[in-house]
Design an enzyme around this catalytic site. Structure first.
Site, PDB file in Angstrom:
ATOM      1  N   HIS A 130      64.618  19.099 102.458  1.00 42.02           N
ATOM      2  CA  HIS A 130      65.420  19.641 101.355  1.00 42.02           C
ATOM      3  C   HIS A 130      65.672  18.562 100.302  1.00 42.02           C
ATOM      4  O   HIS A 130      65.543  18.813  99.095  1.00 42.02           O
ATOM      5  CB  HIS A 130      66.742  20.169 101.907  1.00 42.02           C
ATOM      6  CG  HIS A 130      67.756  20.514 100.868  1.00 42.02           C
ATOM      7  ND1 HIS A 130      67.951  21.793 100.395  1.00 42.02           N
ATOM      8  CD2 HIS A 130      68.657  19.738 100.198  1.00 42.02           C
ATOM      9  CE1 HIS A 130      68.907  21.794  99.488  1.00 42.02           C
ATOM     10  NE2 HIS A 130      69.353  20.553  99.352  1.00 42.02           N
ATOM     11  N   GLU A 131      66.037  17.366 100.740  1.00 38.76           N
ATOM     12  CA  GLU A 131      66.312  16.287  99.790  1.00 38.76           C
ATOM     13  C   GLU A 131      65.041  15.861  99.058  1.00 38.76           C
ATOM     14  O   GLU A 131      65.079  15.550  97.860  1.00 38.76           O
ATOM     15  CB  GLU A 131      66.942  15.094 100.520  1.00 38.76           C
ATOM     16  CG  GLU A 131      68.277  15.399 101.197  1.00 38.76           C
ATOM     17  CD  GLU A 131      69.299  16.002 100.253  1.00 38.76           C
ATOM     18  OE1 GLU A 131      69.222  15.734  99.035  1.00 38.76           O
ATOM     19  OE2 GLU A 131      70.175  16.752 100.724  1.00 38.76           O
ATOM     20  N   HIS A 134      64.404  18.155  96.227  1.00 35.35           N
ATOM     21  CA  HIS A 134      65.176  17.789  95.038  1.00 35.35           C
ATOM     22  C   HIS A 134      64.456  16.699  94.247  1.00 35.35           C
ATOM     23  O   HIS A 134      64.419  16.731  93.011  1.00 35.35           O
ATOM     24  CB  HIS A 134      66.563  17.286  95.438  1.00 35.35           C
ATOM     25  CG  HIS A 134      67.562  18.365  95.673  1.00 35.35           C
ATOM     26  ND1 HIS A 134      67.809  19.368  94.764  1.00 35.35           N
ATOM     27  CD2 HIS A 134      68.409  18.596  96.718  1.00 35.35           C
ATOM     28  CE1 HIS A 134      68.753  20.170  95.225  1.00 35.35           C
ATOM     29  NE2 HIS A 134      69.126  19.733  96.408  1.00 35.35           N
ATOM     30  N   GLU A 204      69.948  24.322  94.407  1.00 28.48           N
ATOM     31  CA  GLU A 204      70.063  24.291  95.866  1.00 28.48           C
ATOM     32  C   GLU A 204      69.174  25.343  96.510  1.00 28.48           C
ATOM     33  O   GLU A 204      68.498  25.085  97.510  1.00 28.48           O
ATOM     34  CB  GLU A 204      71.520  24.487  96.291  1.00 28.48           C
ATOM     35  CG  GLU A 204      72.426  23.292  96.034  1.00 28.48           C
ATOM     36  CD  GLU A 204      71.927  22.031  96.711  1.00 28.48           C
ATOM     37  OE1 GLU A 204      71.591  22.069  97.915  1.00 28.48           O
ATOM     38  OE2 GLU A 204      71.846  20.990  96.026  1.00 28.48           O
TER      39      GLU A 204
END
Length: 345
Positions: A130-131, A134, A204
């Site tokens: 997930h990071e 980003h 997100e």
């Protein structure tokens, strides 16, 4: 769709900033506000990552000091065709993580000791994916810019209010200037805050979906979110409470009192994110087996035996729901740590 929405929201924030500048000093004030925004954004572009990492006391680790955690990040970055980011650990009991950096070539990921101690290797992989999403989407830069502009709008709003609309008073319109000052003080910062939160929520969802694609299993991230949300708000995060402007950076809002998926939340409701990931898991059935090279018959409900290397040895299982576990029976070949060594003390 998400990129377009983010661009529109950023454009609105810039226009709002220039509008407050106009209330302060007319057309000259608007130009000054634009130049000020450029200067602040230039500083943030080069220094925001260093500032936030120092703010949280993050310490950099490598393949020797934290081999399993570092290998997870390295393998995921390679799978996403991203440069190797710097890897940090934050000494904080609250399970959480964030990414920072102005671009993929100058990026960093950070996870708390609480997260590394409480999650399994698969769940940590979901969080780190997930990071990395980003970073791939350049959300770290986007959110830095929005935070900078929002802060500048608030600062200019205060200045406009105390100026009392002086540019209008000479023309017998003091009341109009006062109203403008009130709008600048209250309405503009409030609107900027809403826009900043809207951008955060939008990104997100996109990072959740892309992160699931990177690691190959949406349920890993879904399980991690469930655990983080369940235990995160019971642990006080002093640094985050003192610096609430950084809350949007974390995978789960680190502040107390975060609730529903509303205008005032920096993150989507965790239940909504988990539901979206479960739907994605259904969509990815079959594709995972074909594209990910699964070759170990190890159920996700089993503990990751070598994950105790990370910190304290705490281990947890993933989803307990049998229907979920039965759908995902294997672990991809890249997530194997049989030969990992314990970190040096």
């Amino acid at each position: 769709m998400n990129i377009m929405r983010t661009a529109m929201l950023l454009a609105f924030m810039t226009a709002l900033f220039m509008g407050v500048g106009y209330l302060v000093g007319g057309s000259n004030g608007m130009v000054i506000a634009l130049l000020m925004a450029g200067g602040l954004n230039f500083f943030s572009y080069w220094n925001s990552d260093k500032i936030v990492l120092r703010m949280y006391g993050a310490r950099e680790v490598d393949q020797h000091s934290s081999p399993v955690y570092y290998k997870i990040v390295s393998d995921l970055a390679r799978r996403a065709s991203l440069p190797q980011p710097k890897v940090y650990i934050i000494d904080n009991a609250q399970p959480n993580a964030f990414a920072t950096g102005r671009n993929p070539q100058n990026a960093a990921v950070a996870a708390s000791t609480g997260l590394l101690n409480q999650l399994s290797a698969e769940e940590v992989a979901g969080v780190m994916a997930h990071e990395l999403a980003h970073i791939e989407h350049r959300d770290t830069l986007t959110m830095t810019l929005t935070a900078t502009i929002a802060g500048a709008i608030s600062m200019l709003g205060n200045f406009a209010f105390f100026m009392g609309g002086q540019r209008h008073s000479s023309e017998n319109s003091h009341s109009t200037g006062a109203i403008g000052g009130l709008l600048a003080l209250f309405v503009a910062p409030f609107a900027a805050m809403l826009v900043q939160m809207a951008i955060s929520r939008t990104r997100e969802y996109a990072a959740d979906r892309r992160g699931a694609e990177i690691c190959g299993n949406p349920l890993w991230l879904a399980s991690a979110l469930s655990k983080i949300a369940g235990g995160g708000h019971t642990v006080y995060n002093e640094e985050a409470e003192h610096n609430p402007a950084t809350a949007h950076m974390f995978i789960i809002n680190p502040l107390r009192g975060e609730g529903a998926d509303s205008l005032f939340s920096t993150h989507p409701a965790t239940a909504n994110r988990i539901a979206a990931l479960r739907r994605q898991a259904e969509e990815m059935k079959g594709a995972r087996v074909e594209n990910m090279g699964w070759n170990e018959k190890i159920g996700l409900h089993k503990k990751s035996s070598d994950f105790r290397d990370l910190n304290s040895g705490a281990q947890t299982s993933v989803f307990n729901e049998e229907s979920t576990v039965q759908r995902i029976k294997k672990r991809p070949s890249w997530l194997r740590y049989g030969d990992s060594k314990r970190p040096r003390s």
